[in-house]
Design an enzyme around this catalytic site. Structure first.
Site, PDB file in Angstrom:
ATOM      1  N   GLU A   1       3.973   1.451   2.280  1.00 16.94           N
ATOM      2  CA  GLU A   1       5.094   0.530   2.043  1.00 16.94           C
ATOM      3  C   GLU A   1       5.977   0.962   0.872  1.00 16.94           C
ATOM      4  O   GLU A   1       7.078   0.428   0.697  1.00 16.94           O
ATOM      5  CB  GLU A   1       4.557  -0.885   1.761  1.00 16.94           C
ATOM      6  CG  GLU A   1       3.959  -1.558   2.966  1.00 16.94           C
ATOM      7  CD  GLU A   1       2.670  -0.881   3.432  1.00 16.94           C
ATOM      8  OE1 GLU A   1       2.559  -0.626   4.643  1.00 16.94           O
ATOM      9  OE2 GLU A   1       1.788  -0.608   2.587  1.00 16.94           O
TER      10      GLU A   1
ATOM     11  N   GLY B   1       0.851  -1.179   0.000  1.00 15.66           N
ATOM     12  CA  GLY B   1       0.000   0.000   0.000  1.00 15.66           C
ATOM     13  C   GLY B   1       0.888   1.230   0.000  1.00 15.66           C
ATOM     14  O   GLY B   1       2.118   1.136  -0.101  1.00 15.66           O
ATOM     15  N   SER B   2       0.274   2.388   0.172  1.00 19.28           N
ATOM     16  CA  SER B   2       1.045   3.629   0.101  1.00 19.28           C
ATOM     17  C   SER B   2       2.125   3.683   1.177  1.00 19.28           C
ATOM     18  O   SER B   2       3.233   4.189   0.942  1.00 19.28           O
ATOM     19  CB  SER B   2       0.103   4.823   0.235  1.00 19.28           C
ATOM     20  OG  SER B   2      -0.687   4.712   1.424  1.00 19.28           O
TER      21      SER B   2
ATOM     22  N   HIS C   1       0.344  -4.137   4.240  1.00 20.06           N
ATOM     23  CA  HIS C   1      -0.057  -2.740   4.286  1.00 20.06           C
ATOM     24  C   HIS C   1      -0.750  -2.414   5.601  1.00 20.06           C
ATOM     25  O   HIS C   1      -1.900  -2.808   5.823  1.00 20.06           O
ATOM     26  CB  HIS C   1      -0.993  -2.428   3.119  1.00 20.06           C
ATOM     27  CG  HIS C   1      -1.479  -1.005   3.092  1.00 20.06           C
ATOM     28  ND1 HIS C   1      -0.658   0.070   3.373  1.00 20.06           N
ATOM     29  CD2 HIS C   1      -2.704  -0.488   2.818  1.00 20.06           C
ATOM     30  CE1 HIS C   1      -1.359   1.188   3.277  1.00 20.06           C
ATOM     31  NE2 HIS C   1      -2.605   0.877   2.946  1.00 20.06           N
TER      32      HIS C   1
ATOM     33  N   HIS D   1      -9.389 -31.969  18.721  1.00 19.28           N
ATOM     34  CA  HIS D   1     -10.326 -31.196  17.910  1.00 19.28           C
ATOM     35  C   HIS D   1     -11.761 -31.579  18.289  1.00 19.28           C
ATOM     36  O   HIS D   1     -12.499 -30.780  18.840  1.00 19.28           O
ATOM     37  CB  HIS D   1     -10.072 -31.453  16.413  1.00 19.28           C
ATOM     38  CG  HIS D   1     -10.913 -30.636  15.505  1.00 19.28           C
ATOM     39  ND1 HIS D   1     -11.013 -30.869  14.151  1.00 19.28           N
ATOM     40  CD2 HIS D   1     -11.711 -29.566  15.747  1.00 19.28           C
ATOM     41  CE1 HIS D   1     -11.834 -29.986  13.605  1.00 19.28           C
ATOM     42  NE2 HIS D   1     -12.270 -29.190  14.546  1.00 19.28           N
TER      43      HIS D   1
ATOM     44  N   GLU E   1      -3.707 -10.388   1.030  1.00 18.77           N
ATOM     45  CA  GLU E   1      -2.693 -10.578   2.072  1.00 18.77           C
ATOM     46  C   GLU E   1      -2.701 -11.990   2.658  1.00 18.77           C
ATOM     47  O   GLU E   1      -1.662 -12.506   3.069  1.00 18.77           O
ATOM     48  CB  GLU E   1      -2.895  -9.545   3.180  1.00 18.77           C
ATOM     49  CG  GLU E   1      -2.586  -8.114   2.773  1.00 18.77           C
ATOM     50  CD  GLU E   1      -3.750  -7.394   2.108  1.00 18.77           C
ATOM     51  OE1 GLU E   1      -3.639  -6.179   1.846  1.00 18.77           O
ATOM     52  OE2 GLU E   1      -4.792  -8.061   1.829  1.00 18.77           O
TER      53      GLU E   1
ATOM     54  N   GLY F   1      -5.733 -25.307  10.697  1.00 14.00           N
ATOM     55  CA  GLY F   1      -7.011 -25.579  10.049  1.00 14.00           C
ATOM     56  C   GLY F   1      -7.601 -24.367   9.369  1.00 14.00           C
ATOM     57  O   GLY F   1      -8.722 -24.409   8.876  1.00 14.00           O
TER      58      GLY F   1
END
Length: 522
Positions: free
Chosen positions: A17, A14-15, A59, A270, A36, A395
């Site tokens: 970075e 993004g800006s 970002h 689980h 992402e 998971g």
């Protein structure tokens, strides 16, 4: 970055970075992902396959938020990621302008081992170096650093050159009395058992653990919900993957009087099926590199030590006890069951895996994200090589497609096949674009049954009956793949599937194969 071997950056900028990416030096590869979660999934697969830390660039808070689901997998697989995110201009953060990362160090907790934001621009190099060592020292895992974007224009500190030759050296070895305690318990056991966790494969302790198992003639189980392959699944001592419930674990280990768990928590359940942890007469010993795993284990004796060194020391102790005799490798390996033939173009999942087993080379690395077919995968495959199996450790869906791209970028010498369910595939579908743009030759096999198979299984377990949101009909993966630039075809017979897999492995870019499958349970 270059001094530490961080030569690949996975990112979605993004800006905030852009100043970091400006004038990126030669020798650093930037791999773009369109979401992402896909970025972190690719980096996760890459870091696991190389065994080295990997840099991720996200970002600010919004990009980090999009990546949090993927970070759950990296956290649970102890993947050494150094995640960076751009922060707004330092002088403006207090009033919380647009794209400020408020309370940045707290944002990724508890999914990162360590997180920070430098208090001044001159501390950026040192803090990034700390993030690297935090990610790789002790029990590995992701770290996070938020950097105000105007910091990149500041002069480095006079002492920064001291960072470059720095090293952190650690040695996690058990003292002799504790090795004797474990070796004595195993050596005197009537029927010893080994439970091997995914970390065995992650740290390269496979060979030592296999020799330990053969010396003992032990029953070998893989710890519940594995995300790596710690032991060959066709070895005659292999007993399967432990069920992920108290009742299932107790029943499986009922015949063992001494059980050694190496490289896994005790235990990661689980399904809620409460029971006594172990049967009377079963003693449990536990070796882990993660102090937190040792601290939270509700039973057994835990030792915090390096897995490879401990397994090899136990082998040496037992060989010495037995006058130097070492075990012979197994003369025969178990044979997978035969799967049903496809009917009207619909495969039993075992039939898909049978084709893969007979078609893909033995050294193929499989990235698997199809929960409802995973039991069939372990039953029908023949996996012998370390680094042959990758699975989302928490998971969290969306791992399979991007992680396969990362694994192949890390290991161009090995074929990589992603086996992903149609429900899972949608979470990381934009990884296909990255695979096409960077010409990453992965064979993506989409198992299409039009439903969330694992949820249907759980609805039966929980007695919920038919509920909304269990089906995902009407998805044309062939058109989606082609739209991202990936050649795609459907297989209706075993012969067609085998030919498409062969072509995909020989290709110089990605291939997607869609296979219709019947509904099965995990």
């Amino acid at each position: 970055m270059l001094e530490r071997g961080l030569d690949t950056v996975f990112g979605n900028p993004g800006s905030n970075e852009l100043p970091f990416l400006q004038d990126m030096p030669e020798g650093i590869r930037y791999v773009l992902g369109l979401h992402e979660g896909v970025v972190v999934g690719m980096a996760d697969g890459y870091a696991q396959a190389t065994g080295r830390p990997t840099l991720v660039n996200l970002h600010s808070a919004s990009g980090t938020g999009n990546a949090m689901g993927a970070l759950t997998n990296a956290c649970n697989s102890h993947t050494p990621l150094v995640v960076t995110a751009g922060q707004q201009v330092r002088a403006t953060v207090g009033p919380e302008p647009m794209l400020a990362n408020v309370s940045a160090p707290a944002l990724t907790s508890p999914l990162t081992k360590w997180a920070g934001e430098p208090l001044c621009a001159q501390d950026v190099p040192r803090m990034l170096d700390q993030a690297l060592w935090e990610a790789t020292t002790g029990s590995r895992g992701p770290t996070y650093v938020s950097v105000p974007y105007d910091d990149w224009d500041r002069e480095s500190a006079d002492n920064d050159d001291f960072l470059l030759p720095r090293r952190v050296v650690e040695g996690l070895r058990l003292p002799p009395e504790h090795l004797r305690e474990i070796a004595g318990g195993l050596g005197s056991a009537r029927r010893p058992g080994l439970v091997l966790g995914s970390e065995v494969d992650a740290v390269g302790a496979n060979a030592a653990c296999r020799e330990l198992a053969e010396l003992l003639g032990a029953d070998v189980w893989v710890a519940p919900s594995p995300y790596r392959l710690p032991f060959p699944n066709r070895h005659p001592l292999f007993r399967g993957v432990l069920p992920a419930s108290e009742r299932g674990v107790r029943a499986a280990l009922d015949g063992n009087d001494v059980v050694l768990v190496l490289g896994a928590p005790v235990f990661r359940y689980h399904q809620y099926e409460p029971d006594r942890y172990l049967s009377d007469g079963t003693a449990l010993l536990h070796v882990t590199e993660d102090p937190q795993e040792a601290a939270r284990a509700p039973f057994g004796i835990s030792f915090v030590a390096g897995l490879t060194a401990t397994a090899q020391a136990l082998v040496d102790a037992l060989v010495e006890q037995r006058g130097g005799t070492r075990p012979a490798p197994p003369a025969t390996w178990t044979v997978p069951p035969t799967a049903p033939e496809p009917v009207d173009g619909v495969f039993h999942p075992g039939a898909v895996f049978e084709v893969l087993r007979g078609t893909a080379p033995a050294e193929t690395a499989y990235v698997v994200e199809s929960t409802s077919t995973n039991g069939d995968f372990w039953r029908h495959m023949d996996l012998r090589e370390p680094g042959s199996y990758f699975w989302p450790a928490s998971g969290g869906l969306g791992f399979g497609l991007p992680a396969a791209v990362g694994v192949k970028l890390a290991r161009p010498d090995r074929p990589v096949v992603a086996v992903v369910g149609d429900g899972s595939a949608n979470y990381g579908i934009t990884a296909l674009w990255t695979a096409a743009q960077y010409r990453v030759p992965v064979v993506f096999v989409i198992l299409k049954n039009g439903t969330y198979g694992a949820l249907r299984w759980f609805s039966g377990m929980l007695g919920t009956g038919e509920v909304p949101g269990l089906d995902v009909p009407g998805i044309d993966f062939l058109s989606i793949a082609r739209g991202y630039g990936v050649p795609a075809a459907a297989a209706g017979t075993a012969e067609e599937l085998a030919e498409l897999v062969r072509q995909g492995i020989a290709a110089d870019g990605p291939t997607l194969v869609e296979v219709r499958t019947e509904l099965t349970t995990p």
